[in-house]
Structures are given as C-alpha cells and as structure tokens.
Write an enzyme that holds these catalytic residues in place. Structure first.
Site, PDB file in Angstrom:
ATOM      1  N   PHE A   1     -11.874  -1.236   5.240  1.00  0.00           N
ATOM      2  CA  PHE A   1     -10.845  -0.586   6.056  1.00  0.00           C
ATOM      3  C   PHE A   1     -10.878  -1.114   7.489  1.00  0.00           C
ATOM      4  CE2 PHE A   1      -9.636   3.555   3.693  1.00  0.00           C
ATOM      5  CZ  PHE A   1      -9.638   2.888   2.488  1.00  0.00           C
TER       6      PHE A   1
ATOM      7  N   THR B   1     -13.281   1.019  -2.621  1.00  0.00           N
ATOM      8  CA  THR B   1     -12.539   1.473  -1.453  1.00  0.00           C
ATOM      9  C   THR B   1     -13.432   2.299  -0.516  1.00  0.00           C
ATOM     10  OG1 THR B   1     -10.464   2.529  -0.765  1.00  0.00           O
ATOM     11  CG2 THR B   1     -11.691   3.592  -2.546  1.00  0.00           C
TER      12      THR B   1
ATOM     13  N   ASP C   1       0.854  -1.189   0.000  1.00  0.00           N
ATOM     14  CA  ASP C   1       0.000   0.000   0.000  1.00  0.00           C
ATOM     15  C   ASP C   1       0.886   1.234   0.000  1.00  0.00           C
ATOM     16  OD1 ASP C   1      -2.361   1.426   0.039  1.00  0.00           O
ATOM     17  OD2 ASP C   1      -2.593   1.348   2.213  1.00  0.00           O
TER      18      ASP C   1
ATOM     19  N   GLU D   1      -6.753   5.157  -8.346  1.00  0.00           N
ATOM     20  CA  GLU D   1      -8.020   5.672  -7.813  1.00  0.00           C
ATOM     21  C   GLU D   1      -8.622   6.801  -8.648  1.00  0.00           C
ATOM     22  OE1 GLU D   1      -9.886   6.724  -3.435  1.00  0.00           O
ATOM     23  OE2 GLU D   1      -8.015   5.648  -3.683  1.00  0.00           O
TER      24      GLU D   1
ATOM     25  N   LYS E   1      -9.945   2.070  -8.608  1.00  0.00           N
ATOM     26  CA  LYS E   1     -10.489   2.264  -7.262  1.00  0.00           C
ATOM     27  C   LYS E   1     -11.609   3.303  -7.290  1.00  0.00           C
ATOM     28  CE  LYS E   1      -7.821   2.282  -3.539  1.00  0.00           C
ATOM     29  NZ  LYS E   1      -6.712   2.684  -2.629  1.00  0.00           N
TER      30      LYS E   1
END
Length: 354
Positions: free
Chosen positions: A206, A184, A44, A123, A159
């Site tokens: 998350f 996400t 990440d 993203e 994303k």
C-alpha cells in the site's frame, strides 16, 4: 510496450493491454497510455460499469468496495440473487449469511471478468486474518464458486491479509491447491520478504495508507512523489524482488494522487481507482519509467531470511506497519459486518414475502 511488460511470469500470465493507435505527437498521448507501456494497469473497484472506459488488464475488489457497490441501485440484482442462493442453501441464519456473502463476492467477480481480459482479485474475510486453516477453507470455497460458474482458478487471485498466518495460508494455497494469491494490507519490508519466501503469486504493498500515517504522525504534511514514504517502500520491495530473482510480482496499491502512480511507472502492476484512472487519461505530461530490473540489480540491498520469530520481531519494529495492518483489518472487518447487516435485513424481507 517494453520487454518487462511483455515477459510472462511463470504463474502470472499477462495479456497485452488494449491500446488505441499511437499518437504521432508524444505530448498528445495520455499519461495513462504512457503508463501502460511500462506497467500492467489494474482497476481498483467493485463498480464494474466504471471499468470499460479505461481498459485495464485486471481488477481488484475488497469488502469496502463491494459494500459501496452493493448499495448502488445498478447492482441490486446481484445482491438479490446472492440472497436467494444463501436461503436455498439452508442451514442456520449465520450459515445462510456466509453463503450469501461468498456468492455476492464471486458474483461481482464474475461480472468484472466480463470486462477485463485478465484476473479479478477476490478477498477472504478480514476477520479470518489470524486463522490459517479458515483462510484456506474460505479461499477454496470461493474458488469452487468460480469454477461452478465456469471460471478457471487461473483467472482468480485470492486476496489474503499479510499477517504471518495469511502468508502461510497463501503458501499452502499456492503449493497444494494451485490457487494464486494476492497478499494485501502489506506495509512493512518484513511482510514483503515473508511473501517472497512463501512464493505467492502477487503482493499489494500500500502506498497511500503509508503516506496517510506519516502525515498524521509526523510534523511533515506534504511530500514530493520521489520522497513519498509509500513510493519509497514499494520501490525498495520491487528492487529487492528483482535483485534476488523472486517470482512473486509487485502490484502497488492504495494511491492518493497521480504523482504517486507516475513515480512507480515500471512496477509490475499498479491497481488504480477509477477516479485516478480518469485523471491519468486527461493528463498529457510525460511518464518516465522509474523502476526497472537493471536498476534493481544494481541496488545495494542484501538478502535476508525470516522465520516466524524474526518476521514478527522485524514487523513489530515498524510502528507504521503494525498500526496500518491492524487498522486495515479492522476497517475491512467493519465493512464486512455492515454488508452482513444489509444482507440480514434483505433476507428477512424475502422470507417474509416483502
């Protein structure tokens, strides 16, 4: 690697992780290498120079990570190239900045793909989180830039924020365009169910941000990994997906400590920051598979269906998820604006011959 890790999802093709020769003594094997036997490990980060050491399968980025990397001297050439591209495309300043941003995000993705055998997640601007059509258009623009650089859409995950509009954008991208999506900013069970019903490739629930909320909004300030609310959330989602045979895979994200990571060993994928990857590589404690298809199938979860009205109601009933989704969108949007400001300043210097 166990059968779960070597199984090929019909859309999420997994390439075996690179591993060193097995240690004769288990206690000498790092927690990271043990984890890789149960779970696909993803880095990440936007700092692709930090990727080599840990040999992840894939890598994920977001606007905050790209902003941080774009400030590093090592990556100024990518920013400069993106600005030249944006200026050359012409149009208004706003259009030039937008083209520069797209090019920059893809440029980081291209460099990351030189380091990982699998996929990179790129993203879509969080400011589009409530506009399905614009999210689809931006996603297709990013895919086109990858394809212009010779990268197949099979190696890219787009994303999208897990709003109702984002989930429907993901559904359209998967069904009509064959574009794989990574949903996400996912905090609620309702979001997870809607993503599974949309048949997207992957979700990123998350963990750490859920823990943050509970520590900030309750009297309890510490949790053991097995009772961590973020860990429990991902475990429930994983069990639901496996029990009812959804093809969408689960990638736990946003970790605050290695205890959370190890408590989710067995999850399809886990995306982990370089700092925590470093800790896991130095940790020689035993890692046990905590999530499995067999355990999931034995769970007492019941299947539910969510249309837009029931999704919005159930998500709204989860105060933590509502607040963290809104907060996450605002923070990613704020970092996108900071990146745009940096680009505008540099663009002006280039145009003025500085």
């Amino acid at each position: 690697m166990n059968s779960k890790c070597t199984k090929t999802n019909r859309r999420y093709s997994r390439i075996h992780l690179t591993r060193g020769s097995p240690d004769k003594r288990r206690k000498m094997e790092s927690a990271l290498n043990q984890l890789k036997k149960h779970t696909v490990v993803v880095a990440d980060t936007g700092d692709f120079n930090a990727i080599d050491e840990y040999k992840p399968q894939d890598a994920t980025t977001n606007p905050s990570l790209i902003l941080a990397a774009a400030k590093m001297p090592a990556y100024q050439h990518l920013l400069d190239q993106a600005i030249k591209y944006g200026i050359a495309k012409g149009g208004t300043e706003e259009e030039q900045v937008a083209n520069t941003m797209d090019k920059l995000f893809v440029s980081f993705g291209l460099e990351i793909l030189k380091k990982v055998p699998g996929r990179v997640s790129t993203e879509v601007d969080a400011r589009l989180s409530f506009d399905k059509e614009e999210m689809v258009a931006k996603a297709l623009r990013l895919i086109a830039l990858y394809e212009e650089a010779g990268i197949s859409k099979e190696r890219v995950l787009i994303k999208l924020s897990s709003t109702w509009e984002g989930i429907q954008a993901g559904k359209e991208l998967e069904e009509k365009h064959g574009v794989h999506c990574n949903m996400t900013l996912l905090f609620s069970f309702a979001q997870a169910v809607a993503c599974a019903e949309a048949d997207v490739t992957l979700i990123s629930p998350f963990v750490g941000r859920i823990l943050d909320w509970y520590k900030e909004n309750t009297d309890r300030k510490s949790y053991e990994p097995h009772e961590d609310p973020g860990v429990l959330s991902v475990t429930k989602i994983y069990n639901y997906y496996k029990k009812f045979g959804y093809s969408t895979v689960v990638m736990g994200a946003s970790f605050r400590n290695t205890g959370q990571v190890k408590a989710l060993a067995g999850c399809d994928l886990l995306t982990i920051s370089p700092g925590l990857l470093a800790e896991l590589s130095q940790d020689h404690s035993t890692v046990t598979e905590m999530l499995s298809v067999d355990t999931a199938k034995a769970s007492d979860l019941e299947k539910i269906h969510l249309d837009e009205k029931s999704f919005r109601w159930q998500h709204n009933e989860d105060r933590m998820a509502v607040e963290k989704l809104s907060d996450g969108i605002r923070k990613f949007a704020a970092d996108a604006i900071k990146l745009e400001t940096m680009i505008k300043e540099k663009m002006l210097n280039v145009k003025n011959g500085q």
